[in-house]
Design a protein around this motif. Structure first.
Motif, short mmCIF file in Angstrom:
data_model
loop_
_atom_site.label_atom_id
_atom_site.label_comp_id
_atom_site.label_asym_id
_atom_site.label_seq_id
_atom_site.Cartn_x
_atom_site.Cartn_y
_atom_site.Cartn_z
N UNK A 83 -26.24 -3.15 -22.98
CA UNK A 83 -26.36 -3.54 -21.70
C UNK A 83 -25.79 -4.84 -21.55
N UNK A 84 -26.01 -5.84 -22.59
CA UNK A 84 -25.56 -7.09 -22.37
C UNK A 84 -26.80 -7.77 -21.37
N UNK A 85 -27.94 -7.48 -21.58
CA UNK A 85 -28.98 -7.98 -20.72
C UNK A 85 -29.99 -8.63 -21.65
N UNK A 86 -30.82 -9.43 -21.04
CA UNK A 86 -32.17 -10.05 -21.64
C UNK A 86 -32.86 -9.20 -21.85
N UNK A 87 -33.13 -9.07 -23.14
CA UNK A 87 -34.34 -7.93 -23.57
C UNK A 87 -35.84 -8.29 -23.09
N UNK A 88 -35.90 -9.58 -22.67
CA UNK A 88 -37.20 -9.84 -22.17
C UNK A 88 -37.95 -8.77 -20.97
N UNK A 89 -37.00 -8.28 -20.24
CA UNK A 89 -37.52 -7.29 -18.99
C UNK A 89 -38.05 -5.92 -19.79
N UNK A 90 -37.73 -5.59 -21.02
CA UNK A 90 -38.19 -4.60 -21.92
C UNK A 90 -39.42 -5.22 -22.58
N UNK A 91 -39.00 -5.98 -23.35
CA UNK A 91 -40.01 -6.58 -24.42
C UNK A 91 -41.38 -7.08 -24.07
N UNK B 6 -33.52 -4.26 -29.10
CA UNK B 6 -32.36 -4.86 -29.72
C UNK B 6 -30.85 -3.94 -29.24
N UNK B 7 -31.20 -2.65 -29.37
CA UNK B 7 -30.02 -1.73 -29.14
C UNK B 7 -29.68 -1.86 -27.62
N UNK B 8 -30.66 -1.42 -26.82
CA UNK B 8 -30.50 -1.38 -25.22
C UNK B 8 -29.87 -2.94 -25.01
N UNK B 9 -30.74 -4.01 -25.35
CA UNK B 9 -30.27 -5.29 -24.69
C UNK B 9 -28.90 -5.72 -25.18
N UNK C 37 -31.96 -12.12 -31.41
CA UNK C 37 -31.03 -10.91 -31.08
C UNK C 37 -29.98 -11.10 -30.30
N UNK C 38 -29.90 -11.98 -29.51
CA UNK C 38 -28.52 -12.11 -28.54
C UNK C 38 -27.48 -12.80 -29.61
N UNK C 39 -28.21 -13.95 -29.97
CA UNK C 39 -27.07 -14.35 -31.19
C UNK C 39 -26.44 -13.41 -31.96
N UNK C 40 -27.18 -12.45 -32.62
CA UNK C 40 -26.75 -11.41 -33.44
C UNK C 40 -25.61 -10.61 -32.77
N UNK C 41 -25.97 -10.04 -31.51
CA UNK C 41 -25.13 -9.50 -30.94
C UNK C 41 -23.62 -10.10 -30.31
N UNK C 42 -24.08 -11.43 -30.23
CA UNK C 42 -22.94 -12.15 -29.68
C UNK C 42 -21.77 -12.40 -30.74
N UNK C 43 -22.25 -12.56 -31.87
CA UNK C 43 -21.45 -12.56 -33.14
C UNK C 43 -20.86 -11.43 -33.21
N UNK D 241 -30.64 -2.92 -34.12
CA UNK D 241 -30.15 -2.31 -32.96
C UNK D 241 -29.32 -3.21 -32.25
N UNK D 242 -29.26 -4.60 -32.35
CA UNK D 242 -28.72 -5.30 -31.38
C UNK D 242 -26.90 -5.11 -32.22
N UNK D 243 -26.61 -5.07 -33.41
CA UNK D 243 -25.24 -4.67 -33.81
C UNK D 243 -24.73 -3.57 -33.45
#
Length: 229
Positions: free
Chosen positions: A129-137, A123-126, A163-169, A42-44
């Motif tokens: 949107x570039x946000x911390x997924x904790x608000x959903x998770x 993972x997709x939404x975070x 997850x954020x590390x993967x999206x950042x990469x 989802x993050x990718x």
């Protein structure tokens, strides 16, 4: 560019918080790794889709999401601690027993299939949107999977860090923030310290107050973003 920078800051914040919670022994590592793997596809996909949505629509969706989550959490802050709803998917549950460093014990059970599905969505939404997924998770872990609030908060930090590390990469490979390194360094110092302070403060807060604080923060940020849009 802003989304990619934000996601990198989220990674630093989650990494710092994970370290603090690890010392408290609040992280459910087996669940965190299982759910983190589920967030990666989802993050990718979310990182790849970011550039296809107009900025104004992006802000509106983001603001509505935050306000809606804030209202729900404020209305039902105690539901997870006072009730246990029976869902049609409450079968084949995994049981967990955890003890914090101070001796506090937690016993809970959850359906791993539901957790994996939720993590894929988070993972997709975070990443999108570039946000911390904790608000959903965190709400999902607490209200749908019946995690104790403190365990959900700590575990979500480790999930979010991966997850954020993967999206950042993915953003780096796509070249979406070639000029964002100096922002990441300056903002990163603040979030690294803030994550440590927040983790320590959580020792003194009950679960429902953590939920209420999250609800208030989400509502205020969501309103501001809608005004910006």
């Amino acid at each position: 560019k802003l989304t990619s920078i934000s996601l990198a800051i989220v990674f630093l914040n989650a990494l710092s918080g994970s370290g603090a919670y690890a010392l408290m022994r609040r992280i459910d590592y087996r669940s965190a790794l299982m759910f983190a793997v589920a967030t990666i596809p989802g993050a990718i996909l979310g990182a790849l889709n970011t550039g296809f949505v107009p900025r104004r629509l992006f802000d509106v969706l983001f603001g509505v999401l935050l306000i809606g989550a804030g209202i729900f959490l404020n209305v039902r802050p105690n539901m997870a601690e006072t009730t246990r709803r029976i869902y049609f998917f409450d079968h084949h549950q995994i049981k967990r027993h955890m003890e914090e460093a101070d001796g506090t014990a937690f016993d809970y059970a959850f359906n791993p299939k539901v957790g994996i599905f939720l993590s894929l969505f988070v993972g997709y939404v975070s990443s999108f949107l570039g946000i911390g997924g904790g608000i959903i998770h965190v709400p999902a872990l607490v209200y749908l999977l019946h995690f104790p609030v403190h365990v959900a908060t700590a575990t979500s930090h480790l999930i979010l860090a991966i997850m954020a590390f993967t999206g950042t990469i993915v953003h780096i490979v796509n070249g979406t923030f070639p000029y964002g390194v100096h922002y990441i360094i300056s903002l990163g110092i603040g979030v690294l310290l803030g994550a440590q302070i927040g983790a320590q403060l959580s020792r003194f807060l009950k679960g429902n107050w953590i939920i209420r604080s999250l609800a208030a923060a989400l509502g205020l940020v969501g309103i501001r973003i809608l005004f910006m849009a």
